[in-house]
Design an enzyme around this catalytic site. Structure first.
Site, PDB file in Angstrom:
ATOM      1  N   ALA A 150       1.424  -1.183   0.344  1.00  0.00           N
ATOM      2  CA  ALA A 150      -0.356  -0.136  -0.004  1.00  0.00           C
ATOM      3  C   ALA A 150       0.651   1.431  -0.001  1.00  0.00           C
ATOM      4  O   ALA A 150       2.020   1.248   0.340  1.00  0.00           O
ATOM      5  CB  ALA A 150      -0.903   0.018   1.458  1.00  0.00           C
ATOM      6  N   GLY A 186       0.541  -4.636   0.827  1.00  0.00           N
ATOM      7  CA  GLY A 186      -0.381  -5.331   0.018  1.00  0.00           C
ATOM      8  C   GLY A 186      -0.355  -5.320  -0.795  1.00  0.00           C
ATOM      9  O   GLY A 186      -0.835  -6.063  -1.589  1.00  0.00           O
ATOM     10  N   GLU A 199      -0.434  -9.296  -0.462  1.00  0.00           N
ATOM     11  CA  GLU A 199      -1.980  -9.509  -0.548  1.00  0.00           C
ATOM     12  C   GLU A 199      -2.321  -9.520  -1.356  1.00  0.00           C
ATOM     13  O   GLU A 199      -3.533  -9.744  -1.891  1.00  0.00           O
ATOM     14  CB  GLU A 199      -2.116  -8.253   0.967  1.00  0.00           C
ATOM     15  CG  GLU A 199      -2.188  -8.665   2.354  1.00  0.00           C
ATOM     16  CD  GLU A 199      -2.011  -7.338   2.739  1.00  0.00           C
ATOM     17  OE1 GLU A 199      -1.507  -6.413   2.975  1.00  0.00           O
ATOM     18  OE2 GLU A 199      -2.958  -7.847   4.336  1.00  0.00           O
ATOM     19  N   GLU A 215       4.680  -5.550   7.070  1.00  0.00           N
ATOM     20  CA  GLU A 215       3.779  -3.574   8.256  1.00  0.00           C
ATOM     21  C   GLU A 215       4.034  -3.746   9.507  1.00  0.00           C
ATOM     22  O   GLU A 215       4.554  -2.467  10.374  1.00  0.00           O
ATOM     23  CB  GLU A 215       2.450  -4.490   7.521  1.00  0.00           C
ATOM     24  CG  GLU A 215       2.040  -4.014   6.242  1.00  0.00           C
ATOM     25  CD  GLU A 215       1.607  -5.210   5.717  1.00  0.00           C
ATOM     26  OE1 GLU A 215       2.415  -6.105   6.262  1.00  0.00           O
ATOM     27  OE2 GLU A 215       1.065  -5.603   4.904  1.00  0.00           O
TER      28      GLU A 215
HETATM   29  N1  CO8 Z   1       4.366   2.941  -0.792  1.00  0.00           N
HETATM   30  C1  CO8 Z   1       5.295   4.201  -1.281  1.00  0.00           C
HETATM   31  N2  CO8 Z   1       6.160   4.319  -2.195  1.00  0.00           N
HETATM   32  C2  CO8 Z   1       7.339   3.437  -1.985  1.00  0.00           C
HETATM   33  C3  CO8 Z   1       6.529   1.974  -1.823  1.00  0.00           C
HETATM   34  C4  CO8 Z   1       5.618   2.026  -0.955  1.00  0.00           C
HETATM   35  N3  CO8 Z   1       4.794   0.703  -0.286  1.00  0.00           N
HETATM   36  N4  CO8 Z   1       7.333   1.199  -1.793  1.00  0.00           N
HETATM   37  C5  CO8 Z   1       8.503   1.500  -2.793  1.00  0.00           C
HETATM   38  N5  CO8 Z   1       8.282   2.920  -2.473  1.00  0.00           N
HETATM   39  C6  CO8 Z   1       8.614   4.119  -3.104  1.00  0.00           C
HETATM   40  C7  CO8 Z   1       9.686   4.465  -2.567  1.00  0.00           C
HETATM   41  O1  CO8 Z   1       9.503   5.453  -1.868  1.00  0.00           O
HETATM   42  C8  CO8 Z   1      10.990   5.345  -3.567  1.00  0.00           C
HETATM   43  O2  CO8 Z   1      10.388   6.359  -3.933  1.00  0.00           O
HETATM   44  P1  CO8 Z   1      11.357   7.449  -4.241  1.00  0.00           P
HETATM   45  O3  CO8 Z   1      12.171   7.885  -5.521  1.00  0.00           O
HETATM   46  O4  CO8 Z   1      10.167   8.718  -4.355  1.00  0.00           O
HETATM   47  O5  CO8 Z   1      11.949   7.804  -3.117  1.00  0.00           O
HETATM   48  C9  CO8 Z   1      10.402   4.427  -5.337  1.00  0.00           C
HETATM   49  O6  CO8 Z   1       9.674   3.577  -4.858  1.00  0.00           O
HETATM   50  C10 CO8 Z   1      11.686   2.983  -5.000  1.00  0.00           C
HETATM   51  O7  CO8 Z   1      11.960   2.520  -3.909  1.00  0.00           O
HETATM   52  P2  CO8 Z   1      13.297   1.857  -3.125  1.00  0.00           P
HETATM   53  O8  CO8 Z   1      14.290   3.171  -3.628  1.00  0.00           O
HETATM   54  O9  CO8 Z   1      12.673   2.415  -1.349  1.00  0.00           O
HETATM   55  O10 CO8 Z   1      14.017   1.062  -4.037  1.00  0.00           O
HETATM   56  P3  CO8 Z   1      14.633  -0.326  -2.939  1.00  0.00           P
HETATM   57  O11 CO8 Z   1      15.191  -1.209  -4.606  1.00  0.00           O
HETATM   58  O12 CO8 Z   1      16.153   0.792  -3.112  1.00  0.00           O
HETATM   59  O13 CO8 Z   1      14.482  -0.576  -2.183  1.00  0.00           O
HETATM   60  C11 CO8 Z   1      11.840  -1.935  -0.748  1.00  0.00           C
HETATM   61  C12 CO8 Z   1      13.135  -1.840  -2.569  1.00  0.00           C
HETATM   62  C13 CO8 Z   1      12.697  -3.308  -0.599  1.00  0.00           C
HETATM   63  C14 CO8 Z   1      10.425  -2.767  -1.932  1.00  0.00           C
HETATM   64  C15 CO8 Z   1      11.850  -0.910  -0.612  1.00  0.00           C
HETATM   65  O14 CO8 Z   1      11.257   0.084  -1.243  1.00  0.00           O
HETATM   66  C16 CO8 Z   1      10.825  -0.684   0.687  1.00  0.00           C
HETATM   67  O15 CO8 Z   1      11.067  -1.758   1.576  1.00  0.00           O
HETATM   68  N6  CO8 Z   1       9.669  -0.633   0.448  1.00  0.00           N
HETATM   69  C17 CO8 Z   1       8.557  -0.573   1.498  1.00  0.00           C
HETATM   70  C18 CO8 Z   1       7.817  -2.201   1.159  1.00  0.00           C
HETATM   71  C19 CO8 Z   1       6.737  -1.946   2.303  1.00  0.00           C
HETATM   72  O16 CO8 Z   1       6.539  -1.809   3.676  1.00  0.00           O
HETATM   73  N7  CO8 Z   1       5.589  -2.417   2.165  1.00  0.00           N
HETATM   74  C20 CO8 Z   1       4.369  -2.647   2.797  1.00  0.00           C
HETATM   75  C21 CO8 Z   1       3.570  -1.167   3.156  1.00  0.00           C
HETATM   76  S1  CO8 Z   1       2.217  -0.910   4.433  1.00  0.00           S
HETATM   77  C22 CO8 Z   1       0.957  -2.495   3.368  1.00  0.00           C
HETATM   78  O17 CO8 Z   1       0.978  -2.461   2.642  1.00  0.00           O
HETATM   79  C23 CO8 Z   1      -0.408  -2.930   4.102  1.00  0.00           C
HETATM   80  C24 CO8 Z   1      -0.892  -1.715   5.942  1.00  0.00           C
HETATM   81  C25 CO8 Z   1      -1.525  -1.912   6.001  1.00  0.00           C
HETATM   82  C26 CO8 Z   1      -1.506  -1.070   7.223  1.00  0.00           C
HETATM   83  C27 CO8 Z   1      -3.411  -1.013   7.573  1.00  0.00           C
HETATM   84  C28 CO8 Z   1      -3.474   0.152   8.358  1.00  0.00           C
HETATM   85  C29 CO8 Z   1      -4.989   0.150   9.025  1.00  0.00           C
END
Ligand code: CO8
Length: 261
Positions: A67, A112, A115, A135
């Site tokens: 997400a 997400g 999921e 998460e």
């Molecule tokens: N959301 C928004 N932007 C993202 C996300 C994300 N989930 N994942 C990556 N991006 C963006 C980065 O911010 C980056 O953008 P920018 O260039 O503007 O800085 C771009 O994508 C490239 O990402 P990275 O530079 O981080 O790329 P890497 O190769 O270094 O790393 C990873 C790749 C390991 C995948 C890393 O991007 C990462 O860890 N991403 C997040 C993964 C994550 O935590 N996902 C779970 C999100 S939460 C969710 O899905 C459910 C939440 C439920 C909440 C419930 C509440 C009620």
């Protein structure tokens, strides 16, 4: 076909290919992606000429990295609750979409993203795919069914391991633990997924829906109720013209000509 902001769609014969198209954000799932995907899947499910769909992510790196964290970061808790945030995904992808669809996971399927992939009828993964529910590292937990579907797919031990440590599992581990149906070389992913979808699209359409309903019932019922449900579905499908055609074609050693009725 409708124009979408965050996805692309292509109808290839009887297969609809849907691609999440935010590669710069690793195809993170924001509210617009949700709205676009729901619309695209509604279109697919309502189009009699379409028999199976494939969902994938644009670019070489991600199916969907979760997400959209930037969208969620400042969202007040009351808004999550008031909007029943994420409810639309489960409702639409698992209940409203009756026809089969496959997730072709080409890279990161995290949070997400994992999921949504698990909402597919099955997953075909590239050998570069990585799955996880990270998460906990953000101070939250899965919010689109991840804890439930992962536990059902891979069992308690691995589901706990992934949810509590936030670690990723690679494609080989995902296949050996039962999360994915097939793993293929990265460059062959879309050919494999499209040909699996085309194989499904060649089946009798009502039988495809019935097979999907029957397997899904295994996760919602007792064994006895599930077996009874399957038998009733079999008996209903036995009344279709395509059942008569399928069996006649076998006996006459020819390909069946389905009518979808
Ligand atoms: N959301 C928004 N932007 C993202 C996300 C994300 N989930 N994942 C990556 N991006 C963006 C980065 O911010 C980056 O953008 P920018 O260039 O503007 O800085 C771009 O994508 C490239 O990402 P990275 O530079 O981080 O790329 P890497 O190769 O270094 O790393 C990873 C790749 C390991 C995948 C890393 O991007 C990462 O860890 N991403 C997040 C993964 C994550 O935590 N996902 C779970 C999100 S939460 C969710 O899905 C459910 C939440 C439920 C909440 C419930 C509440 C009620």
């Amino acid at each position: 076909m409708a124009d979408y902001e965050t996805i692309t769609t292509r109808k290839q014969g009887a297969v609809t290919l849907v691609t999440i198209n935010r590669p710069d954000a690793l195809n993170a799932l924001n509210t617009t992606v949700l709205a676009d995907l729901i619309e695209a899947f509604r279109d697919f499910d309502g189009d009699e000429g379409q028999r199976c769909a494939v969902l994938t992510g644009a670019g070489d790196k991600a199916f969907a990295a979760g997400a959209d964290i930037k969208e969620m970061a400042d969202k007040p808790a009351a808004d999550f609750y008031a909007e029943d945030f994420f409810a639309g995904w489960t409702e639409h992808f698992t209940r409203a979409t009756r026809k089969p669809w496959i997730a072709a996971v080409n890279g990161f399927a995290l949070g997400g993203g994992c999921e949504v992939a698990m909402m597919a009828d099955f997953i075909i993964a590239s050998d570069r795919a990585k799955f996880g529910q990270p998460e906990i590292k953000l101070g939250v937990l899965p919010g689109m069914g991840g804890s439930q579907r992962l536990a059902r797919a891979v069992g308690k031990a691995k589901a706990m391991d992934l949810c509590l440590t936030g670690r990723m599992m690679d494609a080989a581990e995902a296949e050996s633990s039962g999360l994915v149906a097939r793993v293929v070389e990265h460059d062959r992913l879309m050919d494999e997924a499209m040909s699996a979808a085309e194989a499904i699209a060649r089946m009798a359409p009502l039988a495809a829906i019935a097979n999907k309903e029957a397997v899904d019932a295994a996760f919602e019922t007792t064994l006895d109720q599930g077996i009874r449900f399957e038998r009733r579905l079999f008996q209903a499908i036995a009344a279709t013209s395509d059942k008569a055609e399928g069996m006649k074609a076998f006996i006459e050693k020819r390909d069946p000509q389905w009518t979808g009725r």
